[in-house]
Design a protein around this motif. Structure first.
Motif, PDB file in Angstrom:
ATOM      1  N   TYR A   1     -27.226 -11.780  41.891  1.00 34.22           N
ATOM      2  CA  TYR A   1     -28.400 -11.621  42.757  1.00 34.22           C
ATOM      3  C   TYR A   1     -29.081 -10.250  42.587  1.00 34.22           C
ATOM      4  O   TYR A   1     -29.582  -9.673  43.539  1.00 34.22           O
ATOM      5  CB  TYR A   1     -28.028 -11.873  44.220  1.00 34.22           C
ATOM      6  CG  TYR A   1     -27.443 -13.244  44.426  1.00 34.22           C
ATOM      7  CD1 TYR A   1     -28.226 -14.379  44.273  1.00 34.22           C
ATOM      8  CD2 TYR A   1     -26.096 -13.411  44.736  1.00 34.22           C
ATOM      9  CE1 TYR A   1     -27.687 -15.650  44.433  1.00 34.22           C
ATOM     10  CE2 TYR A   1     -25.548 -14.671  44.906  1.00 34.22           C
ATOM     11  CZ  TYR A   1     -26.353 -15.793  44.748  1.00 34.22           C
ATOM     12  OH  TYR A   1     -25.820 -17.054  44.893  1.00 34.22           O
ATOM     13  N   SER A   2     -29.074  -9.761  41.359  1.00 37.97           N
ATOM     14  CA  SER A   2     -29.807  -8.536  41.044  1.00 37.97           C
ATOM     15  C   SER A   2     -31.123  -8.871  40.362  1.00 37.97           C
ATOM     16  O   SER A   2     -31.385 -10.018  39.993  1.00 37.97           O
ATOM     17  CB  SER A   2     -28.961  -7.622  40.152  1.00 37.97           C
ATOM     18  OG  SER A   2     -27.903  -7.046  40.884  1.00 37.97           O
ATOM     19  N   ARG A   3     -31.966  -7.836  40.185  1.00 42.88           N
ATOM     20  CA  ARG A   3     -33.248  -8.001  39.501  1.00 42.88           C
ATOM     21  C   ARG A   3     -33.374  -6.964  38.389  1.00 42.88           C
ATOM     22  O   ARG A   3     -32.999  -5.809  38.565  1.00 42.88           O
ATOM     23  CB  ARG A   3     -34.427  -7.794  40.467  1.00 42.88           C
ATOM     24  CG  ARG A   3     -34.562  -8.808  41.559  1.00 42.88           C
ATOM     25  CD  ARG A   3     -35.876  -8.617  42.318  1.00 42.88           C
ATOM     26  NE  ARG A   3     -35.959  -7.305  42.961  1.00 42.88           N
ATOM     27  CZ  ARG A   3     -37.061  -6.839  43.569  1.00 42.88           C
ATOM     28  NH1 ARG A   3     -38.168  -7.569  43.581  1.00 42.88           N
ATOM     29  NH2 ARG A   3     -37.046  -5.645  44.137  1.00 42.88           N
ATOM     30  N   ILE A   4     -33.969  -7.410  37.271  1.00 41.05           N
ATOM     31  CA  ILE A   4     -34.308  -6.513  36.173  1.00 41.05           C
ATOM     32  C   ILE A   4     -35.831  -6.530  36.044  1.00 41.05           C
ATOM     33  O   ILE A   4     -36.434  -7.583  35.856  1.00 41.05           O
ATOM     34  CB  ILE A   4     -33.664  -6.951  34.850  1.00 41.05           C
ATOM     35  CG1 ILE A   4     -32.149  -7.108  35.004  1.00 41.05           C
ATOM     36  CG2 ILE A   4     -34.009  -5.959  33.755  1.00 41.05           C
ATOM     37  CD1 ILE A   4     -31.425  -5.872  35.421  1.00 41.05           C
ATOM     38  N   GLY A   5     -36.457  -5.365  36.144  1.00 41.07           N
ATOM     39  CA  GLY A   5     -37.907  -5.280  36.130  1.00 41.07           C
ATOM     40  C   GLY A   5     -38.510  -5.526  34.762  1.00 41.07           C
ATOM     41  O   GLY A   5     -37.848  -5.403  33.725  1.00 41.07           O
ATOM     42  N   ALA A   6     -39.802  -5.839  34.748  1.00 39.76           N
ATOM     43  CA  ALA A   6     -40.523  -6.138  33.517  1.00 39.76           C
ATOM     44  C   ALA A   6     -40.453  -4.971  32.530  1.00 39.76           C
ATOM     45  O   ALA A   6     -40.618  -3.805  32.911  1.00 39.76           O
ATOM     46  CB  ALA A   6     -41.978  -6.469  33.831  1.00 39.76           C
ATOM     47  N   GLY A   7     -40.183  -5.292  31.270  1.00 41.83           N
ATOM     48  CA  GLY A   7     -40.167  -4.293  30.211  1.00 41.83           C
ATOM     49  C   GLY A   7     -38.981  -3.356  30.217  1.00 41.83           C
ATOM     50  O   GLY A   7     -38.931  -2.417  29.415  1.00 41.83           O
ATOM     51  N   SER A   8     -38.021  -3.580  31.074  1.00 42.41           N
ATOM     52  CA  SER A   8     -36.874  -2.675  31.169  1.00 42.41           C
ATOM     53  C   SER A   8     -35.917  -2.863  29.996  1.00 42.41           C
ATOM     54  O   SER A   8     -35.829  -3.937  29.402  1.00 42.41           O
ATOM     55  CB  SER A   8     -36.118  -2.917  32.474  1.00 42.41           C
ATOM     56  OG  SER A   8     -36.942  -2.649  33.593  1.00 42.41           O
ATOM     57  N   VAL A   9     -35.189  -1.795  29.684  1.00 39.77           N
ATOM     58  CA  VAL A   9     -34.131  -1.848  28.681  1.00 39.77           C
ATOM     59  C   VAL A   9     -32.836  -1.445  29.368  1.00 39.77           C
ATOM     60  O   VAL A   9     -32.669  -0.287  29.767  1.00 39.77           O
ATOM     61  CB  VAL A   9     -34.418  -0.920  27.488  1.00 39.77           C
ATOM     62  CG1 VAL A   9     -33.255  -0.950  26.496  1.00 39.77           C
ATOM     63  CG2 VAL A   9     -35.711  -1.319  26.794  1.00 39.77           C
ATOM     64  N   VAL A  10     -31.935  -2.400  29.531  1.00 44.38           N
ATOM     65  CA  VAL A  10     -30.701  -2.194  30.286  1.00 44.38           C
ATOM     66  C   VAL A  10     -29.561  -1.989  29.305  1.00 44.38           C
ATOM     67  O   VAL A  10     -29.259  -2.867  28.487  1.00 44.38           O
ATOM     68  CB  VAL A  10     -30.407  -3.397  31.207  1.00 44.38           C
ATOM     69  CG1 VAL A  10     -29.141  -3.141  32.021  1.00 44.38           C
ATOM     70  CG2 VAL A  10     -31.593  -3.672  32.121  1.00 44.38           C
TER      71      VAL A  10
END
Length: 279
Positions: free
Chosen positions: A228-237
């Motif tokens: 239930y997490s979110r990764i924002g647009a264009g992010s590099v994790v």
């Protein structure tokens, strides 16, 4: 009781009570009446078939068949997989519901099956995954190649993907060999679940239940994105994300909580002001 008898009984039960298939057929009948030019296509794709699995196998075979491997051959192969493993059909139904509930451009259960390449790509992966696990790696890789060629979606057949998954638009999706995507995940176009280029063995991300991965995000390496997490647009994790958090940026940083209990269902990609917490 043998496993084959149990599978047959499960299939028969679904045929008797199958609300997704019943609704899909009803919507398709209405579509055929309202759009005469599509009536023949709709009948041969959906209305001619007695079960959801038969319709799905036909539709997928029509999409990926060519002069080298005919659609009829592929249809028999897909029928075999769907009959052998009822969980493929169950996941395909859950995916349809996910598309309908999460995509504002999806107005019926019929639309994903008939028109959405993200849905088709996901179901073709499911068949390829079954083939991979049953020692038929060349055919599994052939399907992967065809899907990549036709739809710009590259999912390795050894990856593990749960049900109720929503892949919106689906252009440029890449999911690596040892990636895991759990149930109820949503991702948009341009998402990569890849390796860093330096690892061998188990080298791809583990995306836990209910995660939302936004447009163009890259999650790289054997790391975990908590449920239930979110990764924002264009992010590099490049490092693991705790559960119920939001991460954005290059490289990604934590910017607070996920904003709701089920981000993959809410599809809310608005991100608040970041703090200074680096991952």
């Amino acid at each position: 009781m043998s496993k084959s008898v149990e599978r047959n009984r499960a299939s028969e039960a679904l045929a008797v009570c199958d609300p997704v298939w019943d609704r899909l057929r009803s919507e398709t009948e209405e579509m055929a009446l309202s759009e005469a030019s599509l009536a023949s296509f709709l009948h041969v794709t959906v209305l001619h078939h007695k079960t959801f699995e038969a319709s799905l196998a036909y539709q997928l075979a029509q999409k990926v068949g060519n002069s080298e491997v005919r659609g009829m051959q592929l249809r028999e192969l897909f029928d075999e997989a769907l009959k052998a493993d009822p969980s493929i059909g169950e996941a395909a139904r859950a995916d349809i519901v996910a598309y309908y509930e999460r995509d504002p451009a999806c107005h019926s259960y019929a639309q994903p099956l008939l028109f959405f390449k993200g849905y088709a790509s996901l179901q073709l992966y499911r068949v390829a995954h079954w083939l991979w696990n049953h020692g038929r790696q060349p055919m599994a890789l052939y399907l992967q190649s065809r899907v990549s060629e036709l739809f710009s979606v590259d999912i390795h057949p050894a990856a593990v993907i749960g049900k109720g998954v929503f892949i919106d638009h689906a252009n440029g999706i890449v999911i690596g060999e040892t990636a895991v995507v759990e149930d109820d995940v949503s991702m948009l176009h341009g998402v990569t679940l890849g390796g860093t280029g330096k690892e061998i063995g188990d080298r791809h991300p583990k995306i836990r239940r209910g995660v939302l991965i936004s447009v163009g995000a890259k999650v790289l390496g054997n790391i975990e994105v908590g449920e239930y997490s979110r990764i924002g647009a264009g992010s590099v994790v490049l490092q693991s994300i705790p559960p119920h958090c939001t991460a954005v940026g290059v490289p990604a940083k934590l910017v607070g909580c996920a904003g709701c209990d089920k981000p993959s269902h809410e599809m809310n990609q608005m991100i608040g002001e970041p703090d200074d917490t680096a991952l």
